[in-house]
Design a protein around this motif. Structure first.
Motif, PDB file in Angstrom:
ATOM      1  N   SER A  52     -32.547 -31.379 -12.856  1.00 19.61           N
ATOM      2  CA  SER A  52     -32.753 -30.166 -12.065  1.00 19.61           C
ATOM      3  C   SER A  52     -33.729 -30.363 -10.919  1.00 19.61           C
ATOM      4  O   SER A  52     -34.251 -29.394 -10.373  1.00 19.61           O
ATOM      5  CB  SER A  52     -33.247 -29.047 -12.978  1.00 19.61           C
ATOM      6  OG  SER A  52     -32.246 -28.707 -13.898  1.00 19.61           O
ATOM      7  N   LEU A  53     -33.974 -31.585 -10.529  1.00 20.05           N
ATOM      8  CA  LEU A  53     -34.924 -31.877  -9.461  1.00 20.05           C
ATOM      9  C   LEU A  53     -34.562 -31.187  -8.154  1.00 20.05           C
ATOM     10  O   LEU A  53     -35.428 -30.754  -7.403  1.00 20.05           O
ATOM     11  CB  LEU A  53     -35.026 -33.388  -9.251  1.00 20.05           C
ATOM     12  CG  LEU A  53     -36.025 -33.884  -8.223  1.00 20.05           C
ATOM     13  CD1 LEU A  53     -37.440 -33.514  -8.652  1.00 20.05           C
ATOM     14  CD2 LEU A  53     -35.904 -35.384  -8.062  1.00 20.05           C
ATOM     15  N   THR A  54     -33.275 -31.033  -7.894  1.00 18.84           N
ATOM     16  CA  THR A  54     -32.853 -30.423  -6.629  1.00 18.84           C
ATOM     17  C   THR A  54     -33.246 -28.954  -6.536  1.00 18.84           C
ATOM     18  O   THR A  54     -33.332 -28.408  -5.441  1.00 18.84           O
ATOM     19  CB  THR A  54     -31.333 -30.562  -6.426  1.00 18.84           C
ATOM     20  OG1 THR A  54     -30.661 -29.982  -7.545  1.00 18.84           O
ATOM     21  CG2 THR A  54     -30.935 -32.023  -6.285  1.00 18.84           C
ATOM     22  N   LYS A  55     -33.494 -28.288  -7.663  1.00 17.52           N
ATOM     23  CA  LYS A  55     -33.915 -26.885  -7.627  1.00 17.52           C
ATOM     24  C   LYS A  55     -35.237 -26.731  -6.864  1.00 17.52           C
ATOM     25  O   LYS A  55     -35.418 -25.780  -6.116  1.00 17.52           O
ATOM     26  CB  LYS A  55     -34.062 -26.326  -9.037  1.00 17.52           C
ATOM     27  CG  LYS A  55     -32.741 -26.150  -9.748  1.00 17.52           C
ATOM     28  CD  LYS A  55     -32.960 -25.653 -11.157  1.00 17.52           C
ATOM     29  CE  LYS A  55     -31.646 -25.589 -11.903  1.00 17.52           C
ATOM     30  NZ  LYS A  55     -31.834 -25.217 -13.305  1.00 17.52           N
ATOM     31  N   ALA A  56     -36.149 -27.647  -7.052  1.00 20.44           N
ATOM     32  CA  ALA A  56     -37.437 -27.580  -6.357  1.00 20.44           C
ATOM     33  C   ALA A  56     -37.248 -27.747  -4.850  1.00 20.44           C
ATOM     34  O   ALA A  56     -37.860 -27.028  -4.052  1.00 20.44           O
ATOM     35  CB  ALA A  56     -38.388 -28.642  -6.887  1.00 20.44           C
ATOM     36  N   PHE A  57     -36.400 -28.675  -4.438  1.00 22.10           N
ATOM     37  CA  PHE A  57     -36.144 -28.874  -3.017  1.00 22.10           C
ATOM     38  C   PHE A  57     -35.476 -27.637  -2.420  1.00 22.10           C
ATOM     39  O   PHE A  57     -35.821 -27.203  -1.316  1.00 22.10           O
ATOM     40  CB  PHE A  57     -35.258 -30.104  -2.773  1.00 22.10           C
ATOM     41  CG  PHE A  57     -35.940 -31.396  -3.070  1.00 22.10           C
ATOM     42  CD1 PHE A  57     -36.944 -31.869  -2.246  1.00 22.10           C
ATOM     43  CD2 PHE A  57     -35.582 -32.140  -4.176  1.00 22.10           C
ATOM     44  CE1 PHE A  57     -37.588 -33.075  -2.514  1.00 22.10           C
ATOM     45  CE2 PHE A  57     -36.219 -33.339  -4.457  1.00 22.10           C
ATOM     46  CZ  PHE A  57     -37.220 -33.806  -3.628  1.00 22.10           C
TER      47      PHE A  57
END
Length: 130
Positions: free
Chosen positions: A86-91
Motif C-alpha cells: 500500500s505504499l502508493t497510498k501515501a504518494f
C-alpha cells in the motif's frame, strides 16, 4: 542517525556539489561516501534493497544490497521486483493535498466533478474526502 536522515543529509550535500556542471566531488568520492553510509546499515542487517541517487544532471549512483530472498539466498539486483503493497497510498495522498493547496482540487468535490465521464450514480455520491 537513522537511514532516512543519513541519506537525506547525503542528498543535500551532493545536491550542492553535483548541482553544477563543475562538480566539487569526483564520481569515485560520491560512490565512496554513499557506500560508507549504507555499509553501516547493511552490516547491522538493517537494509536490504536498491538505491538510486540522482541530481538534476541525471543518475549518479545505483546499487543493490542484501538479499531479495533470504530463504533461497537470492541477492538483490537492480532488476529485483519489490512488493510495494500500500505504499502508493501515501504518494497519492501527498499529491491530492498538493492539488488542494494549488486550488485545483477540493475535498468536498465529487468524483464526477473531476471525471465527467465517470458514471453519475456513484460519481456524485463519492467525494475526494472519501
Amino acid at each position: 542517525m537513522n537511514m532516512q536522515k543519513a541519506l537525506s543529509a547525503l542528498v543535500v550535500m551532493l545536491g550542492v556539489s553535483v548541482g553544477t556542471s563543475h562538480s566539487l566531488l569526483a564520481q569515485s568520492e560520491i560512490t565512496a561516501r554513499i557506500d560508507g553510509i549504507v555499509e553501516d546499515y547493511i552490516s547491522e542487517g538493517n537494509f536490504h534493497g536498491s538505491l538510486l541517487v540522482a541530481s538534476s544532471e541525471g543518475v549518479i549512483y545505483t546499487a543493490s544490497y542484501g538479499a531479495a530472498n533470504h530463504e533461497w539466498d537470492i541477492p538483490n539486483s537492480l532488476d529485483t521486483k519489490y512488493r510495494i503493497a500500500s505504499l502508493t497510498k501515501a504518494f497519492t495522498s501527498v499529491l491530492v493535498f498538493q492539488l488542494i493547496q494549488e486550488n485545483k482540487l477540493s475535498l468536498e468535490g465529487t468524483i464526477s466533478d473531476y471525471l465527467p465521464s465517470y458514471r453519475e450514480d456513484t460519481g456524485r455520491q463519492v467525494s475526494i474526502h472519501h
